[in-house]
Design an enzyme around this catalytic site. Structure first.
Site, PDB file in Angstrom:
ATOM      1  CG  LEU A 127      -1.977  -1.093   1.278  1.00 35.81           C
ATOM      2  CD1 LEU A 127      -2.681  -1.106   2.630  1.00 35.81           C
ATOM      3  CD2 LEU A 127      -2.992  -0.891   0.156  1.00 35.81           C
TER       4      LEU A 127
ATOM      5  CE  LYS B 193       9.139   0.620  -0.992  1.00 36.21           C
ATOM      6  NZ  LYS B 193      10.173   0.770  -1.997  1.00 36.21           N
TER       7      LYS B 193
ATOM      8  CE  LYS C 214      13.467   8.743   9.208  1.00 36.87           C
ATOM      9  NZ  LYS C 214      13.813   9.544  10.358  1.00 36.87           N
ATOM     10  CG  PHE C 215      10.191   4.449  11.357  1.00 38.23           C
ATOM     11  CD1 PHE C 215      11.551   4.673  11.473  1.00 38.23           C
ATOM     12  CD2 PHE C 215       9.323   5.354  11.939  1.00 38.23           C
ATOM     13  CE1 PHE C 215      12.032   5.781  12.162  1.00 38.23           C
ATOM     14  CE2 PHE C 215       9.786   6.453  12.633  1.00 38.23           C
ATOM     15  CZ  PHE C 215      11.158   6.674  12.745  1.00 38.23           C
TER      16      PHE C 215
ATOM     17  CE  LYS D  15       1.704   3.144   9.123  1.00 38.89           C
ATOM     18  NZ  LYS D  15       1.630   4.551   9.597  1.00 38.89           N
TER      19      LYS D  15
ATOM     20  CG  ASP E 249       1.503  16.739  11.999  1.00 39.07           C
ATOM     21  OD1 ASP E 249       1.630  17.822  11.387  1.00 39.07           O
ATOM     22  OD2 ASP E 249       2.192  15.730  11.758  1.00 39.07           O
TER      23      ASP E 249
HETATM   24  P1  AMP Z   1       2.724   5.845   6.425  1.00 36.78           P
HETATM   25  O1  AMP Z   1       3.904   5.127   6.964  1.00 36.78           O
HETATM   26  O2  AMP Z   1       1.588   5.902   7.382  1.00 36.78           O
HETATM   27  O3  AMP Z   1       3.061   7.163   5.832  1.00 36.78           O
HETATM   28  O4  AMP Z   1       2.187   4.937   5.241  1.00 36.78           O
HETATM   29  C1  AMP Z   1       2.817   4.885   3.992  1.00 36.78           C
HETATM   30  C2  AMP Z   1       1.763   4.782   2.910  1.00 36.78           C
HETATM   31  O5  AMP Z   1       1.027   3.578   3.053  1.00 36.78           O
HETATM   32  C3  AMP Z   1       0.711   5.875   2.994  1.00 36.78           C
HETATM   33  O6  AMP Z   1       1.135   6.973   2.271  1.00 36.78           O
HETATM   34  C4  AMP Z   1      -0.502   5.235   2.380  1.00 36.78           C
HETATM   35  O7  AMP Z   1      -0.459   5.353   0.984  1.00 36.78           O
HETATM   36  C5  AMP Z   1      -0.335   3.797   2.740  1.00 36.78           C
HETATM   37  N1  AMP Z   1      -1.128   3.483   3.940  1.00 36.78           N
HETATM   38  C6  AMP Z   1      -0.769   3.669   5.227  1.00 36.78           C
HETATM   39  N2  AMP Z   1      -1.716   3.272   6.058  1.00 36.78           N
HETATM   40  C7  AMP Z   1      -2.731   2.828   5.294  1.00 36.78           C
HETATM   41  C8  AMP Z   1      -4.025   2.296   5.571  1.00 36.78           C
HETATM   42  N3  AMP Z   1      -4.444   2.145   6.818  1.00 36.78           N
HETATM   43  N4  AMP Z   1      -4.812   1.956   4.542  1.00 36.78           N
HETATM   44  C9  AMP Z   1      -4.382   2.126   3.259  1.00 36.78           C
HETATM   45  N5  AMP Z   1      -3.172   2.630   2.931  1.00 36.78           N
HETATM   46  C10 AMP Z   1      -2.350   2.975   3.925  1.00 36.78           C
END
Ligand code: AMP
Length: 417
Positions: free
Chosen positions: A157, A159, A161-162, A181, A275
């Protein structure tokens, strides 16, 4: 093959959404308490929410003394129980729902394993203890035990940072679709955010609102932490905004209504978001807004506004000037969001540099373009007040003519659906 909208409705029927958290009444009066405490970290840790994630193993799940309206029958208690160790009689079983098993979760590229070979390392000592995050042993809301092997993994879905985020499905019926995640512990330690991550995960797990992405559970191994998050089927709002340039007033008003609803809820739990910005918002399968980031995921660089500490554009004067702040920082951010949705750029953006943006914010140097309707302008001005106490309360935002005019007739989360 079941369509994903049908599944969403089924998930809603399982009360993954808000039916039991009191969030589904029309335009609830604001119930946020006036916080005399201005220390944000204190506010962030002073929250309360019902515990819908009882531990199958726990005889009597601990109930925080400050919890109101706790319900052991809410949605997450109905999550499937893949763990064979879990006794059968602990919580009501979810209604039978085969459709989720039919959803195509896409092709798994082996990313978790491939990345795990190359990335991160085990952490030791205090950091290891701090990052031994496991919702099955959570002090306040213990859940069943989860492992990576409990899920079918689907398409990537995104990436952060971590680490990466994948679409997943629980292996047992009713095969819930979630986002998983991954966070690499050693990188969290390098960024010195162990405590913050821990606290934010604990906060997030206790929040239940249709416009706040739900955290269903978390577990860890030697190198990684995994977060089981509600799947936001329509992805990032920021991408939509970038694609469209701006939103229609109708679409903007619907989002702002949902945001005000979610923020009222967060504030009632003594959680200040601090934020709010398009980058931190995701969209559910029906296009409904979901606040999706409580700070643990530091965003990957890309088309997002990344600076050392995020975009300045949403900071209120009191933060820019280094004064104490309270939950009204989120009111300000809501005003900025309203403007950006309609206009396509934030109101105090100044491309000449941060200092210029700071100055514009401190002076509330607001210029609303003529294309903005009188009602929308009125709302923006009422939210973007220098004095936090003069900002329009969230309940009044939801009653504002601009918001009311565009409120969907179809039942939505905040409207008793
Ligand atoms: P993040 O680490 O939360 O920035 O997640 C990285 C990317 O994964 C985000 O920009 C979304 O495109 C995707 N993503 C994160 N969480 C979700 C979620 N709960 N459902 C669908 N896509 C997600």
């Amino acid at each position: 093959m079941a369509n994903i909208g049908a599944v969403t409705r089924q998930i809603a029927a399982l009360e993954i959404s808000s039916k039991q958290n009191g969030a589904s009444k029309p335009a609830r009066p604001t119930h946020q308490k006036h916080t005399s405490q201005t220390s944000v970290s204190k506010l962030l840790t002073k929250f309360a929410a019902p515990n819908p994630f009882p531990d199958p193993k726990a005889k009597a799940p601990a109930k925080p003394h400050h919890v109101k309206g706790s319900s052991s029958t809410s949605s997450v208690s109905k999550l499937p129980t893949a763990n064979a160790k879990a006794p059968a009689a602990r919580t009501p079983s979810p209604p039978k729902n085969d459709a989720q098993g039919d959803i195509d979760i896409g092709h798994y590229d082996g990313g978790f394993e491939i990345e795990n070979e190359k990335r991160g390392e085990a952490v030791h000592g205090e950091a290891a203890e701090q990052l031994a995050l496991d919702s099955s042993v959570s002090r306040t809301r213990p859940t069943r035990e989860w492992h990576l092997t409990d899920f079918d993994i689907g398409r990537p879905l995104g990436k952060g940072k971590f680490g990466r985020v994948y679409m997943i499905r629980t292996k047992v019926e009713p095969k819930y679709i979630l986002a998983l995640k991954c966070l690499y512990k050693s990188e969290i330690v390098q960024s010195r955010v162990e405590k913050q991550i821990r606290r934010e995960i604990e906060i997030q797990q206790n929040l239940r609102h249709p416009h706040v992405l739900r955290l269903y559970g978390y577990f860890h191994d030697e190198k990684r932490i995994f977060l089981m998050i509600e799947f936001a089927g329509k992805g990032e709002l920021y991408k939509q905004l970038t694609k469209n340039g701006c939103f229609t007033e109708r679409r903007s008003a619907i989002y702002i209504d949902q945001m005000a609803d979610a923020l009222s809820y967060l504030h009632s739990k003594h959680v200040i978001h601090r934020d709010i910005k398009p980058e931190n918002l995701l969209l559910g399968i029906n296009g409904e807004l979901k606040i999706g980031d409580f700070g643990w995921s530091v965003h990957a660089p890309g088309n997002r506004r990344t600076t050392l500490c995020g975009t300045l554009d949403y900071l209120p004067p009191e933060m820019v000037e280094g004064r104490d702040h309270n939950e009204k920082v989120d009111y300000w951010a809501l005003g900025v969001l309203t403007y950006e949705f309609i206009v396509g750029s934030p109101p105090f953006e100044d491309l000449t540099g941060y200092n210029a943006t700071y100055k514009r914010i401190a002076k509330v140097d607001l210029k609303v373009p003529p294309k903005v309707s009188a009602d929308a302008r009125d709302l923006i001005i009422k939210l973007l007040q220098y004095d936090p106490e003069k900002r329009l309360p969230l309940a009044d935002v939801r009653r504002h003519p601009w918001v009311v005019r565009y409120r969907t007739k179809a039942p939505s989360a905040g409207e008793g659906s």
